[in-house]
Design a protein around this motif. Structure first.
Motif, PDB file in Angstrom:
ATOM      1  N   ASN A 168       0.862  -1.175   0.000  1.00 50.65           N
ATOM      2  CA  ASN A 168       0.000   0.000   0.000  1.00 50.65           C
ATOM      3  C   ASN A 168       0.902   1.229   0.000  1.00 50.65           C
ATOM      4  O   ASN A 168       0.908   2.028   0.935  1.00 50.65           O
ATOM      5  CB  ASN A 168      -0.927  -0.044   1.217  1.00 50.65           C
ATOM      6  CG  ASN A 168      -2.026   1.006   1.145  1.00 50.65           C
ATOM      7  OD1 ASN A 168      -2.092   1.780   0.183  1.00 50.65           O
ATOM      8  ND2 ASN A 168      -2.870   1.045   2.148  1.00 50.65           N
ATOM      9  N   ALA A 169       1.669   1.346  -1.070  1.00 49.71           N
ATOM     10  CA  ALA A 169       2.752   2.340  -1.108  1.00 49.71           C
ATOM     11  C   ALA A 169       2.265   3.773  -0.920  1.00 49.71           C
ATOM     12  O   ALA A 169       2.968   4.576  -0.318  1.00 49.71           O
ATOM     13  CB  ALA A 169       3.514   2.209  -2.427  1.00 49.71           C
ATOM     14  N   TYR A 190      -0.106   1.751 -15.004  1.00 51.34           N
ATOM     15  CA  TYR A 190       0.052   1.360 -13.600  1.00 51.34           C
ATOM     16  C   TYR A 190      -0.969   0.272 -13.239  1.00 51.34           C
ATOM     17  O   TYR A 190      -2.179   0.472 -13.374  1.00 51.34           O
ATOM     18  CB  TYR A 190      -0.084   2.623 -12.742  1.00 51.34           C
ATOM     19  CG  TYR A 190      -0.283   2.366 -11.281  1.00 51.34           C
ATOM     20  CD1 TYR A 190       0.399   1.340 -10.638  1.00 51.34           C
ATOM     21  CD2 TYR A 190      -1.158   3.154 -10.533  1.00 51.34           C
ATOM     22  CE1 TYR A 190       0.200   1.102  -9.290  1.00 51.34           C
ATOM     23  CE2 TYR A 190      -1.352   2.932  -9.195  1.00 51.34           C
ATOM     24  CZ  TYR A 190      -0.678   1.906  -8.580  1.00 51.34           C
ATOM     25  OH  TYR A 190      -0.875   1.660  -7.261  1.00 51.34           O
ATOM     26  N   ILE A 191      -0.435  -0.875 -12.799  1.00 51.18           N
ATOM     27  CA  ILE A 191      -1.283  -2.016 -12.414  1.00 51.18           C
ATOM     28  C   ILE A 191      -1.128  -2.253 -10.923  1.00 51.18           C
ATOM     29  O   ILE A 191      -0.003  -2.272 -10.407  1.00 51.18           O
ATOM     30  CB  ILE A 191      -0.826  -3.306 -13.144  1.00 51.18           C
ATOM     31  CG1 ILE A 191      -0.712  -3.050 -14.654  1.00 51.18           C
ATOM     32  CG2 ILE A 191      -1.764  -4.466 -12.859  1.00 51.18           C
ATOM     33  CD1 ILE A 191      -0.055  -4.205 -15.392  1.00 51.18           C
ATOM     34  N   PHE A 199      -5.956   2.876  -1.102  1.00 54.66           N
ATOM     35  CA  PHE A 199      -5.478   4.171  -1.534  1.00 54.66           C
ATOM     36  C   PHE A 199      -4.594   4.021  -2.781  1.00 54.66           C
ATOM     37  O   PHE A 199      -4.697   4.746  -3.742  1.00 54.66           O
ATOM     38  CB  PHE A 199      -4.583   4.599  -0.377  1.00 54.66           C
ATOM     39  CG  PHE A 199      -4.598   6.042  -0.080  1.00 54.66           C
ATOM     40  CD1 PHE A 199      -5.744   6.768  -0.263  1.00 54.66           C
ATOM     41  CD2 PHE A 199      -3.438   6.658   0.402  1.00 54.66           C
ATOM     42  CE1 PHE A 199      -5.725   8.113   0.036  1.00 54.66           C
ATOM     43  CE2 PHE A 199      -3.440   7.991   0.695  1.00 54.66           C
ATOM     44  CZ  PHE A 199      -4.576   8.724   0.516  1.00 54.66           C
ATOM     45  N   THR A 200      -3.727   3.013  -2.700  1.00 54.93           N
ATOM     46  CA  THR A 200      -2.745   2.793  -3.761  1.00 54.93           C
ATOM     47  C   THR A 200      -3.403   2.277  -5.030  1.00 54.93           C
ATOM     48  O   THR A 200      -2.984   2.600  -6.128  1.00 54.93           O
ATOM     49  CB  THR A 200      -1.689   1.788  -3.241  1.00 54.93           C
ATOM     50  OG1 THR A 200      -1.149   2.325  -2.040  1.00 54.93           O
ATOM     51  CG2 THR A 200      -0.588   1.540  -4.233  1.00 54.93           C
ATOM     52  N   GLY A 201      -4.444   1.455  -4.869  1.00 52.45           N
ATOM     53  CA  GLY A 201      -5.094   0.869  -6.034  1.00 52.45           C
ATOM     54  C   GLY A 201      -6.075   1.812  -6.706  1.00 52.45           C
ATOM     55  O   GLY A 201      -6.429   1.630  -7.874  1.00 52.45           O
ATOM     56  N   GLU A 202      -6.501   2.858  -5.973  1.00 48.78           N
ATOM     57  CA  GLU A 202      -7.586   3.711  -6.449  1.00 48.78           C
ATOM     58  C   GLU A 202      -7.411   4.221  -7.879  1.00 48.78           C
ATOM     59  O   GLU A 202      -8.297   4.084  -8.699  1.00 48.78           O
ATOM     60  CB  GLU A 202      -7.724   4.923  -5.521  1.00 48.78           C
ATOM     61  CG  GLU A 202      -8.990   4.895  -4.716  1.00 48.78           C
ATOM     62  CD  GLU A 202      -8.939   5.899  -3.576  1.00 48.78           C
ATOM     63  OE1 GLU A 202      -8.466   7.020  -3.787  1.00 48.78           O
ATOM     64  OE2 GLU A 202      -9.370   5.521  -2.468  1.00 48.78           O
ATOM     65  N   GLY A 203      -6.232   4.756  -8.167  1.00 47.90           N
ATOM     66  CA  GLY A 203      -6.065   5.380  -9.481  1.00 47.90           C
ATOM     67  C   GLY A 203      -5.405   4.483 -10.502  1.00 47.90           C
ATOM     68  O   GLY A 203      -4.983   4.955 -11.562  1.00 47.90           O
ATOM     69  N   THR A 636     -17.144  -0.946  -0.011  1.00 45.40           N
ATOM     70  CA  THR A 636     -17.099  -1.731  -1.248  1.00 45.40           C
ATOM     71  C   THR A 636     -15.653  -1.923  -1.685  1.00 45.40           C
ATOM     72  O   THR A 636     -15.378  -2.489  -2.728  1.00 45.40           O
ATOM     73  CB  THR A 636     -17.850  -0.998  -2.380  1.00 45.40           C
ATOM     74  OG1 THR A 636     -17.348   0.338  -2.436  1.00 45.40           O
ATOM     75  CG2 THR A 636     -19.338  -0.976  -2.141  1.00 45.40           C
ATOM     76  N   GLU A 637     -14.708  -1.413  -0.875  1.00 49.61           N
ATOM     77  CA  GLU A 637     -13.311  -1.432  -1.287  1.00 49.61           C
ATOM     78  C   GLU A 637     -12.620  -2.755  -0.997  1.00 49.61           C
ATOM     79  O   GLU A 637     -11.428  -2.914  -1.232  1.00 49.61           O
ATOM     80  CB  GLU A 637     -12.561  -0.295  -0.590  1.00 49.61           C
ATOM     81  CG  GLU A 637     -13.065   1.037  -1.068  1.00 49.61           C
ATOM     82  CD  GLU A 637     -12.457   2.210  -0.361  1.00 49.61           C
ATOM     83  OE1 GLU A 637     -11.721   1.983   0.626  1.00 49.61           O
ATOM     84  OE2 GLU A 637     -12.723   3.336  -0.785  1.00 49.61           O
TER      85      GLU A 637
END
Ligand SMILES: Nc1nc2c(c(=O)[nH]1)N[C@H]1C(S)=C(S)[C@@H](COP(=O)(O)OP(=O)(O)OC[C@H]3O[C@@H](n4cnc5c(=O)[nH]c(N)nc54)[C@H](O)[C@@H]3O)O[C@H]1N2
Ligand SMILES: Nc1nc2c(c(=O)[nH]1)N[C@H]1C(S)=C(S)[C@@H](COP(=O)(O)OP(=O)(O)OC[C@H]3O[C@@H](n4cnc5c(=O)[nH]c(N)nc54)[C@H](O)[C@@H]3O)O[C@H]1N2
Ligand code: SF4
Ligand SMILES: [Mo]
Length: 678
Positions: A168-169, A190-191, A199-203, A636-637
């Motif tokens: 979770n960088a 970005y994968i 937070f890290t996966g959001e975008g 839902t995250e």
């Protein structure tokens, strides 16, 4: 107003951001980010910005304490050191164990390592790395011959694809997160793969949300798809690797077909296909952290990541590589300095006769050093103590808080109770001090010179900015004073950090070409730096790997379902991690920020709806042999079937819930059920 700006690094995570401590009248009053740092480029995360606040805390330890009639009372340094020397004289080498500290400098860790092996003559020395990510880097050595991040943080600005898995960088290594976001803006793809939508996966351009613990399956599925389409880098495989045929044989197993992997991981087939295509492109960096390493079979996860980068030839060039993000500011340095049961400095093995002779000759202890056998890891120390066998009797802990950081807090407390003599050296009276016979006050990062080594092998200078509180002393100075009281003054002769570094460089091939003058730049230097004219090494393996024949080794990982499986009674997989506000056991950050909130458990809204649970409801999380209560956060995250809880709040014994009861280690995730408390 006379302000001084003193350059040093942030004392929190392994990113290694450079900052200036702003000093007025010998007191730190703020920080300013270093604009010249190639790592943080003039930025700091909120933790870095507040990193100066604990320095002036009224709770800092200021005097040595000795337990008299059950109570810790202040005494002089002379009395404390004499007592320790007298008690230490009492024990045999095999009865000692030592914990060193990734919060202190390389020099402090080196001196502690020399003290353990030369004065106490034990190899039972370790630090919290094993509680954190037991094997975040070691398995890389199986594939490449060296256990470290292969590339550099600035590489993120040239990568075309960035793949983050189990990290979770954006929250835990925010200035690396920033580089990822910038790269994406520049056009990089970005994968992000994580069981939670963090937070890290959001975008992310592509988000692979998969069931906790199925990493090997997902990675093998991606690699089979690459092979199916002939996207592998055949030239790289032929020239620079071995073991490919056997690897291919295993990866082509129908168990790793896209459809089988999709069914078992929960990732849609087209997402796996798209990930395979993107990851096979040139210039791809993989980033991982504890999501990958804390699982029971972490070596298999890491071998799979190594296989992926060998398969696609994405290693050994700028904009490529494998970047494990290490947790604490100087955890890389503590490992490099040999604060481990198996190594002297620079991963030179203690059980190698040639190495053993090298250190014996260099150090010149008249009565020799610890024998050439590996010592106990921290978990083995705790287990041995708890067994009540009396094998271990005395412990010296510098800058660690095992009472809170051990997986099982009651286990840790029971272990420390079984000691005859415990010395704790810290900047605060942490929970472990309650068990100590002697507590020694140390200086903090702002009050010392020295060096640290960040996650990307970057060695950076610290500079003393402030006066230590009360009688607090440098960690290495305290250790050297105890050594002198035990008759080893000649082996601890230094008067400055600089002199200690010279000794480190003389014994450590990776550091051999370095000295304080060379390190006096905002860039620091990246090891290996073997000679005085060597420019340092931003990228490992540019033309050969560090293995005996110079080839990278494919180590196929076979996927086994987790030892403990879910069933109708325990239908969820419960996993843990951290949050942006808090730091590990909280000693430092809980002193600087007061967020007021406490622990919670995340549950998917579909699951919550079925169970009649709403956000804010008190719930009980139950595994087959443990339980805790918390407040629900419906989201839902997170995937249906997964539960997540942050691990900082000791109130909740979160980490005990993921302890594998057979191995005593962190299982990463475990089957659980959740009930609303009515
Ligand atoms: N409950 C809980 N347990 C955990 C974790 C968690 O998040 N929650 N995380 C796990 C992980 S990933 C890790 S890495 C470990 C960390 O485990 P620990 O290292 O035991 O935990 P920290 O809270 O980092 O404690 C470091 C100690 O060093 C002290 N210290 C700081 N600077 C100095 C210094 O310059 N000199 C000296 N002598 N002492 C200093 C601090 O006051 C603190 O007491 O914990 C693991 N266990
Ligand atoms: N704010 C803050 N920052 C920190 C720290 C802190 O305490 N607070 N501690 C520092 C330390 S010591 C460390 S070690 C680092 C840790 O840095 P990270 O490893 O990034 O920390 P976590 O948030 O625990 O991240 C683990 C991620 O793994 C995911 N995960 C859970 N189960 C699995 C799984 O089975 N497979 C995969 N692939 N992923 C999974 C979680 O959802 C989470 O997103 O952070 C450092 N930075
Ligand atoms: S990213 Fe890490 S090193 Fe950089 S400021 Fe934040 S906590 Fe400090
Ligand atoms: Mo960690």
């Amino acid at each position: 107003m006379d302000l001084k700006y003193v350059p040093t690094t942030c004392p929190y995570c392994g990113t290694g951001c450079s900052l200036y401590l702003v000093v007025r009248d010998g007191r730190v009053v703020g920080v300013a980010p270093s604009t010249r740092s190639p790592v943080n480029e003039g930025k700091l995360c909120p933790r870095g910005m507040s990193s100066w606040k604990f320095i002036n805390s009224p709770d800092r330890l200021t005097r040595p304490l000795i337990r008299k009639d059950g109570t810790l009372v202040p005494v002089s340094w002379t009395e404390a050191v004499l007592l320790i020397a007298e008690r230490f004289r009492h024990y045999r080498p095999s009865e000692f164990c030592v914990l060193s500290s990734p919060r202190t400098s390389n020099e402090d860790n080196y001196v502690m390592m020399k003290f353990a092996r030369g004065v106490l003559k034990t190899n039972h020395i370790d630090h919290c790395e094993r509680l954190c990510h037991a094997s975040i880097v070691e398995p890389l050595a199986d594939s490449f011959g060296c256990q470290a991040m292969t590339g550099s943080i600035p590489d993120l600005s040239t990568a075309r694809t960035i793949f983050v898995i189990g990290s979770n960088a954006f929250a835990q290594h925010p200035l690396i997160g920033r580089r990822i976001a910038l790269a994406q803006k520049r056009g990089a793809t970005y994968i992000c793969a994580d069981p939670r939508r963090t937070f890290t996966g959001e975008g992310a351009d592509l988000s692979l949300q998969f069931h906790a613990g199925t990493d090997v399956l997902l990675l093998n599925g991606i690699m089979q798809e690459i092979l199916q389409n002939g996207w592998e880098n055949t030239a790289f495989i032929a020239e620079r690797t071995r073991g490919f045929a056997e690897f291919k044989n295993i990866i082509m197993d129908p168990a790793y077909s896209v459809s089988a992997v999709s069914a078992a991981t929960g990732v849609p087939e087209d997402h796996i296909r798209r990930a395979a295509f993107l990851l096979a492109q040139p210039d791809c960096i993989v980033i991982y952290s504890t999501g990958i390493t804390k699982q029971g079979d972490s070596a298999a996860n890491i071998h799979s990541i190594a296989n992926l980068q060998l398969l696609t030839g994405n290693i050994g060039r700028p904009g490529t590589g494998i970047n494990p993000l290490r947790g604490q500011n100087n955890i890389q340095g503590a490992c490099d300095m040999g604060a481990q049961p198996f190594y002297f400095t620079g991963y030179q093995r203690v059980d190698d006769a040639v190495v053993h002779k090298k250190f014996t000759d260099a150090w010149q202890f008249p009565d020799g050093i610890a024998p050439a056998i590996c010592g106990y890891e921290i978990t083995e120390m705790m287990d041995t103590l708890i067994s009540g066998s009396g094998e271990l009797k005395a412990m010296y802990i510098m800058g660690e808080n095992p009472v809170l950081s051990d997986l099982d807090i009651n286990h840790a407390k029971a272990a420390l109770t079984n000691l005859e003599f415990l010395v704790v050296q810290d900047i605060f009276f942490n929970e472990t001090c309650e068990f100590a016979d002697v507590v020694l006050p140390a200086v903090c990062f702002a009050e010392r010179d020295g060096t640290q080594t960040s996650t990307e092998r970057r060695i950076q200078r610290w500079h003393r900015a402030a006066t230590p509180p009360g009688e607090a002393k440098a960690d290495w100075r305290i250790i050297a004073d105890i050594a002198a009281a035990l008759g080893y003054a000649d082996q601890f002769p230094w008067s400055s950090y600089d002199e200690i570094f010279t000794e480190i460089a003389s014994l450590t091939p990776q550091y051999a070409g370095l000295d304080y003058d060379r390190l006096e730049t905002p860039d620091g230097m990246q090891w290996p730096c073997p000679t005085a004219v060597h420019p340092g090494t931003p990228h490992l393996y540019t033309d050969r790997f560090a293995t005996a024949d110079g080839l990278g080794i494919f180590l196929p990982a076979v996927w086994h379902s987790p030892r403990e499986t879910t069933d109708t009674e325990y239908p969820f997989r419960f996993t843990t991690g951290r949050c942006i506000f808090h730091w590990d056991t909280g000693t430092m950050a809980r002193k600087s920020t007061s967020t007021g909130e406490s622990g919670w458990v995340e549950i998917n809204s579909t699951d919550a709806g079925r169970l009649g649970i709403e956000s804010g409801d008190p719930v009980r999380i139950i595994t087959r042999d443990s339980a805790t209560s918390a407040v629900a956060r419906v989201t839902t995250e997170i995937l249906p079937g997964t539960l997540f809880m942050p691990s900082h709040y000791v109130e909740f014994e979160t980490r005990e819930l993921v302890q594998n009861t057979v191995t005593g280690r962190d299982a990463g995730s475990r089957p659980a059920k959740i009930e609303k408390i009515r």
